[in-house]
Design a protein around this motif. Sequence first.
Motif, short mmCIF file in Angstrom:
data_model
loop_
_atom_site.label_atom_id
_atom_site.label_comp_id
_atom_site.label_asym_id
_atom_site.label_seq_id
_atom_site.Cartn_x
_atom_site.Cartn_y
_atom_site.Cartn_z
N GLU A 141 -19.83 27.96 -51.69
CA GLU A 141 -18.50 27.07 -52.33
C GLU A 141 -17.35 27.85 -51.82
O GLU A 141 -16.32 27.05 -51.57
CB GLU A 141 -18.83 26.62 -53.72
N THR A 142 -17.34 29.19 -51.72
CA THR A 142 -16.11 29.68 -51.06
C THR A 142 -15.73 29.47 -49.78
O THR A 142 -14.61 29.88 -49.57
CB THR A 142 -16.38 31.31 -51.42
N VAL A 143 -16.65 29.29 -49.02
CA VAL A 143 -16.44 28.54 -47.86
C VAL A 143 -16.22 26.94 -47.70
O VAL A 143 -15.30 26.57 -46.95
CB VAL A 143 -17.61 29.18 -46.71
N THR A 190 -11.17 20.64 -50.83
CA THR A 190 -11.39 20.65 -52.50
C THR A 190 -11.24 22.02 -52.92
O THR A 190 -10.76 22.02 -54.28
CB THR A 190 -12.79 20.05 -52.75
N GLY A 191 -11.16 23.19 -52.33
CA GLY A 191 -11.15 24.33 -52.79
C GLY A 191 -12.06 24.81 -53.57
O GLY A 191 -13.18 24.26 -54.03
N VAL A 213 -15.79 29.52 -59.66
CA VAL A 213 -16.66 29.95 -58.58
C VAL A 213 -16.25 31.15 -57.79
O VAL A 213 -17.45 31.97 -57.65
CB VAL A 213 -16.56 28.71 -57.65
N TRP A 214 -15.15 31.46 -57.92
CA TRP A 214 -14.94 32.89 -56.92
C TRP A 214 -15.23 33.92 -57.78
O TRP A 214 -15.79 34.88 -57.32
CB TRP A 214 -13.16 32.84 -56.66
N ALA A 247 -18.95 34.31 -57.72
CA ALA A 247 -19.16 34.58 -56.45
C ALA A 247 -18.97 36.19 -56.11
O ALA A 247 -19.63 36.80 -55.57
CB ALA A 247 -18.67 34.06 -55.33
N ILE A 248 -17.94 36.70 -56.53
CA ILE A 248 -17.42 37.96 -56.35
C ILE A 248 -18.52 38.69 -57.30
O ILE A 248 -18.86 40.09 -57.10
CB ILE A 248 -16.08 38.34 -56.84
N GLY A 249 -18.82 38.30 -58.56
CA GLY A 249 -19.56 39.08 -59.44
C GLY A 249 -21.14 39.34 -58.80
O GLY A 249 -21.60 40.35 -58.99
N TRP A 250 -21.75 38.08 -58.22
CA TRP A 250 -23.04 38.22 -57.77
C TRP A 250 -23.02 39.26 -56.38
O TRP A 250 -23.95 40.04 -56.22
CB TRP A 250 -23.36 36.81 -57.01
#
Length: 277
Positions: free
Chosen positions: A232-234, A241-242, A247-248, A251-254
């Motif tokens: 979803e970051t891409v 929609t951003g 989500v960010w 995503a950074i945590g994973w």
Amino acid sequence: MLHSASPVHDFDAATPRRRERALEDLQGGLARWRLAWALARGDITHRYRGSVLGPFWLTLSTAVMLAALGILYAKLFRMDVAAYLPWLTVSLIVWSTISQIVTDATTSLTSAEGVIRQMPLPYSVHALRVVFRNAVIAAHNLPLIAVVFAIFGVAPGWWALAAIPGFVLIAVAAFAASIFLGMICARFRDIPPIVGSVMQIAFFVSPIIWKPEMVGHWEPWLPINPVFAIMETVRGPIMGTGAGFIVWALAIGWTAALMAGAWVFFVRFRGRIAFWV
């Protein structure tokens, strides 16, 4: 009276300096990025040697699959093709990049067995090789997004540039996965088929063919899925929609968790890679 010189030891079991050696390996691998790039290009050239279209076969096959799935699932989901196909295009291209990275990561070291046994190269060169190889393959598919958007009149605008940090995040995760999975799969040869099965499951439980809003009240929980969060970051910025803060953050945590696991494993078992491949 002659005194014999004291022997020089490359490795002292009492003070193995694993962390320092692992850090030197990473620094040496990143410094040799041109070598990793040359090896990645060689892999692609060798894979499509004798082919008329070369890597563009991937683009052609992806285009055919998009047309078939887009029309079929738009009918099944009772959605407008003009609204569904652009979203499916971005989803499948980003997913195929992530899936191929994971698959290549499982063999990042075993596929380089001949080099590892003959040349004292940093192991991280082979991880960087996976990143570059899949970046080139993804570059062949990305123009399909522009083609589909042009056909259906979708204009993402400047907001699409926000996908660049997402691509960087995928590249960082790919590098860490190539080290982590490369080492585990070199030690345990049963792991690659298991990873393949997990990726098949991830494809169906992640919003790739189906849209997030279709799960109703479960939608806020989707970022717990690492595939969705990183995708979803891409996909979000490209679709206009951003990607939200949650989500960010996840995503950074994973990605950070993957990097931490790769680092711990690399520090502890780096010295055994040559014996595992």
